[in-house]
Design a protein around this motif. Structure first.
Motif, mmCIF file in Angstrom:
data_model
loop_
_atom_site.group_PDB
_atom_site.id
_atom_site.type_symbol
_atom_site.label_atom_id
_atom_site.label_comp_id
_atom_site.label_asym_id
_atom_site.label_seq_id
_atom_site.Cartn_x
_atom_site.Cartn_y
_atom_site.Cartn_z
ATOM 1 N N TYR A 413 41.176 26.318 6.425
ATOM 2 C CA TYR A 413 42.450 25.868 5.878
ATOM 3 C C TYR A 413 43.230 25.127 6.942
ATOM 4 N N LEU A 414 43.883 24.034 6.544
ATOM 5 C CA LEU A 414 44.663 23.221 7.476
ATOM 6 C C LEU A 414 46.127 23.226 7.070
ATOM 7 N N THR A 415 47.010 23.123 8.072
ATOM 8 C CA THR A 415 48.429 22.941 7.758
ATOM 9 C C THR A 415 48.647 21.470 7.381
ATOM 10 N N ARG A 416 49.822 21.199 6.839
ATOM 11 C CA ARG A 416 50.126 19.804 6.503
ATOM 12 C C ARG A 416 50.078 18.923 7.746
ATOM 13 N N GLU A 418 48.308 19.369 10.449
ATOM 14 C CA GLU A 418 46.912 19.132 10.831
ATOM 15 C C GLU A 418 46.246 18.145 9.866
ATOM 16 N N VAL B 22 48.830 28.390 8.601
ATOM 17 C CA VAL B 22 48.715 27.956 7.205
ATOM 18 C C VAL B 22 49.460 28.937 6.299
ATOM 19 N N MET B 24 51.992 30.762 6.914
ATOM 20 C CA MET B 24 53.447 30.770 7.073
ATOM 21 C C MET B 24 54.117 29.469 6.649
ATOM 22 N N GLU B 25 53.303 28.482 6.312
ATOM 23 C CA GLU B 25 53.867 27.163 6.044
ATOM 24 C C GLU B 25 54.753 27.162 4.797
ATOM 25 N N GLY B 26 55.937 26.624 4.915
ATOM 26 C CA GLY B 26 56.845 26.554 3.774
ATOM 27 C C GLY B 26 56.555 25.334 2.904
#
Lengths: 461, 275
Positions: A413-416, A418, B22, B24-26
């Protein structure tokens, strides 16, 4: 210069820790990649030891002696001692000579007494400064680096290494701004050019002595990216961007092998699994037993195909369990014993896969270095093997593809941040020209203006 | 299915590694929709466009806004204070919250600095800054990315940050202190044996009777216990803490002793090294 255009390994499953296609032998009866993993310890001289040559040589002797004592007291069959030089050692080649000599004497005495297999790695510091005329080539600092390398080779080093800094001014600019073009130019083009300059020289020095040309790492660039990317909650650079920088770093660090370095490649090169997959030379790596130096997100995975298991670096001081050369050699020594037990019991592939799976989906930087993915990036590199620019670009694109596949499969899973950073980097990379000269001309126009320290003359551009 | 794929299929990642970033992302929101940013951004044009240009790290938009303002005979000082700096304040707010990252800060900082240069062309001299600071990398040390970040953070927060470069002899640092009379000096080092320059700098300053409120010391191998073994110094943990330390010296007249005691409160977050 011979460039790699074919993979030495036929498939990724062949690659495992402790075995390399081209094992290396050194004095004191030690081999690398020959069926066993060698633990490494490295300790930074404590502050104040730089005040005089006598203090520094005494410090180096103490580090070597402490490591040897612990090695025999816990029954290690083998180990490598590495000394990464501080500025004062490289800037004063006679210091480099005496420090090497005294450590060699200590190691030899333990080898003679216990028959323990030992290796002494010496790594002079790359103290060259690009912005100070005449830059990376021909300056006083450059000459001191060369003299120090030779002093180490002539005074008992089993092998010599360096962490060369070519291209760092531009890659620092790129990494801190998310400018993937600058990162590629700094690592893939400038870094590769400087590597040739540095490594032709090292290989020629080693030919004169019983000393092997070890390897180089992209410490100055890809490790800067990894260090800045930090942990999962850090706010500096995207972990996807750091993964792409690492893939480029493999194409750049391969140049040392192409110039004649035979390994084990130096420890903090997290890109080394890719270079091993291509070239078959033994590698040193560091992970969970290098937490004394820095944090990474692949502490087990990076052991999967290692040949020398290192602690990276630690202050020379006392811990509850002894001095740091003792404590950290014990840590790497027991991990190497685990790997060597697996090799002896023919379960190495299982341990390799467990190491790999513990971290594979922890972070994109780990994912691309899993041995199967490292192999894919290696293939991307050799497809453009003759062109340092194109192969670095191909490595980064393949790394991006690997991350996207894992993301689409719901495994990573990637953050926005990333995701956005990866998408925009891949878009830029895909649109770059397929001609190295055109790319270089474009980058020279942009980055000579934007990066004050960048001096094309240092790269003969 | 290969052997490794079979192994992989047996795994429950929740027992191995969790990507908390990931988790914790809002929700995704536009930067200008953040309530704090809305409070910071100016409402009037062209200040709003200039600040928004900085917020997006869009140099072209920022410069267009600045040029437009200058053509309308707006005061260059007002453009800096009400447009460029407001944009940077908004960027800092988003960085502190974890919505913005270093590349955002760097690109916004570059845009702001270019905007300031345009204003200074009209002013005919350097614009007023909060105060002067001096930054250097220890003699013998070529590692300068930390120093570059420190300089960028200080400039982005309105300081005239003098950058002495890397591998800087102690004498040059002393000369710079004499010349610029900075409120804060920062020194960085990566190696254990180059950080020993810091107490030498302090010793030389004292010999010459020069005083600075604090010498911030940081970098790869620099330790808090070492930095606190000599006077005038404070151990800096993150580059982005630097302007907060400088602000506390400037506004609250904090001394190096107070910076050491109140570090976490001053930078506004938990800092394990100071716990």
């Amino acid at each position: 210069m011979k460039r790699f255009t074919r993979m030495v390994y036929k498939n990724p499953e062949e690659i495992v820790f402790g075995r390399a296609k081209f094992p290396v032998s050194q004095r004191w009866n030690i081999q690398f990649g020959a069926g066993y993993v060698v633990p490494e310890v490295k300790v930074a001289p404590q502050e104040g030891s730089e005040a005089s040559k006598e203090k520094m040589t005494g410090e180096c002797r103490n580090i070597a002696q402490s490591a040897c004592e612990r090695a025999v007291s816990i029954g290690l069959p083998t180990f490598m001692l590495e000394q990464e030089h501080v500025f004062q050692q490289t800037n004063n080649p006679e210091w480099a000579a005496e420090c090497t000599q005294i450590q060699a004497e200590v190691l030899e005495s333990y080898h003679d007494e216990y028959d323990i297999k030992v290796s002494l790695r010496q790594t002079p510091a790359d103290i060259r400064l690009e912005e100070r005329s005449p830059g990376l080539r021909g300056s006083d600092y450059d000459n001191k680096v060369e003299e120090s390398l030779e002093a180490c080779a002539a005074n008992g080093a089993s092998d010599i290494c360096i962490e060369s800094m070519g291209g760092k001014s531009v890659s620092d600019y790129g990494i801190s701004r998310g400018d993937i073009k600058a990162t590629l130019f700094g690592i893939g083009v400038l870094g590769s050019i400087d590597m040739e300059y540095v490594w032709d020289r090292i290989v020629n020095i080693c030919k004169k002595y019983d000393c092997r040309p070890g390897g180089d790492t992209d410490c100055a660039q890809a490790n800067t990216a990894m260090f800045m990317a930090g942990g999962l909650l850090d706010k500096d650079i995207a972990h996807t961007t750091a993964a792409l920088a690492r893939a480029m770093g493999a194409a750049r660090s391969l140049v040392a092998v192409e110039c004649g370095a035979i390994g084990p490649l130096k420890d903090c090169g997290y890109e080394n699994p890719i270079v091993k997959a291509i070239s078959g030379v033994p590698i040193a790596t560091e992970g969970k037993n290098a937490v004394c130096a820095h944090s990474d997100l692949m502490g087990n995975l990076i052991a999967g195909v290692t040949d020398v298991w290192s602690n990276e670096s630690v202050y020379h001081r006392q811990e509850m369990g002894g001095t740091t050369p003792e404590v950290w050699l014990q840590a790497t020594g027991f991990e190497a014993a685990l790997m060597n037990t697996a090799l002896q019991t023919e379960t190495a592939e299982t341990l390799r896969d467990i190491y790999t799976l513990t971290d594979k989906y922890r972070d994109p930087q780990a994912l691309i270095l899993a041995y199967d993915n490292a192999y894919r990036i290696g293939e991307a590199i050799i497809n453009y093997g003759k062109d340092p620019y194109l192969r670095s670009r191909a490595a980064a694109l393949e790394a991006g593809k690997i991350i996207n596949e894992a993301s689409e499969a719901g495994k990573l899973y990637l953050t926005r941040f990333e995701r956005d950073s990866l998408d925009s980097a891949l878009k830029v990379l895909e649109e770059l020209p397929m001609d190295a000269d055109q790319f270089t001309d474009e980058c020279l126009r942009i980055y000579t203006r934007k990066v004050a320290e960048f001096d094309p003359k240092s790269y003969e551009l | 299915m290969s052997y490794v794929e079979e192994l992989e299929s047996q795994l429950d990642q929740n027992f191995i590694a969790i990507r908390y970033n990931v988790e914790m992302e809002g929700p995704a929101i536009k930067p200008e929709s953040d309530p704090d940013v809305q409070n910071i951004l100016p409402k009037e044009e062209p200040y709003k466009s200039i600040a928004t240009g900085v917020l997006y790290g869009d140099m072209e938009a920022t410069l267009n806004g600045v040029k437009e303002g200058l053509e309308e005979d707006l005061s260059p000082i007002d453009i800096i204070n009400n447009g460029l700096m407001k944009g940077m304040d908004a960027v800092s707010a988003l960085y502190t919250k974890g919505f913005y990252f270093l590349p955002d800060l760097m690109l916004s900082g570059d845009s702001m600095m270019e905007g300031v240069k345009e204003c200074e062309k009209v002013l005919g001299h350097k614009s007023e800054t909060k105060a002067t600071t001096v930054s250097f990398v220890a003699e013998g040390d070529p590692h300068d990315i930390g120093k570059n970040l420190v300089v960028m953070f200080l400039r982005a927060n309105g300081y005239d940050a003098i950058d002495l470069g890397r591998d800087v002899p102690t004498e040059e640092v002393i000369n710079a202190v004499e010349e610029y009379k900075p409120i804060f000096v920062t020194g960085t080092a990566l190696m254990t044996t180059t950080m020993t320059v810091f107490p030498k700098v302090v010793e030389e300053l004292e010999k010459k009777g020069l005083k600075v409120p604090a010498l911030g010391c940081g970098g790869g191998s620099v330790r808090k216990d070492f930095v606190e073994s000599f006077p005038m110094s404070v151990y800096g943990v993150e580059a982005y803490h630097t302007p907060k330390l400088a602000d506390s010296i400037l506004k609250d007249k904090k001394t190096w002793k107070e910076l050491r005691k109140e570090y976490s409160e001053i930078v506004g977050e938990f800092v394990p090294e100071y716990a």
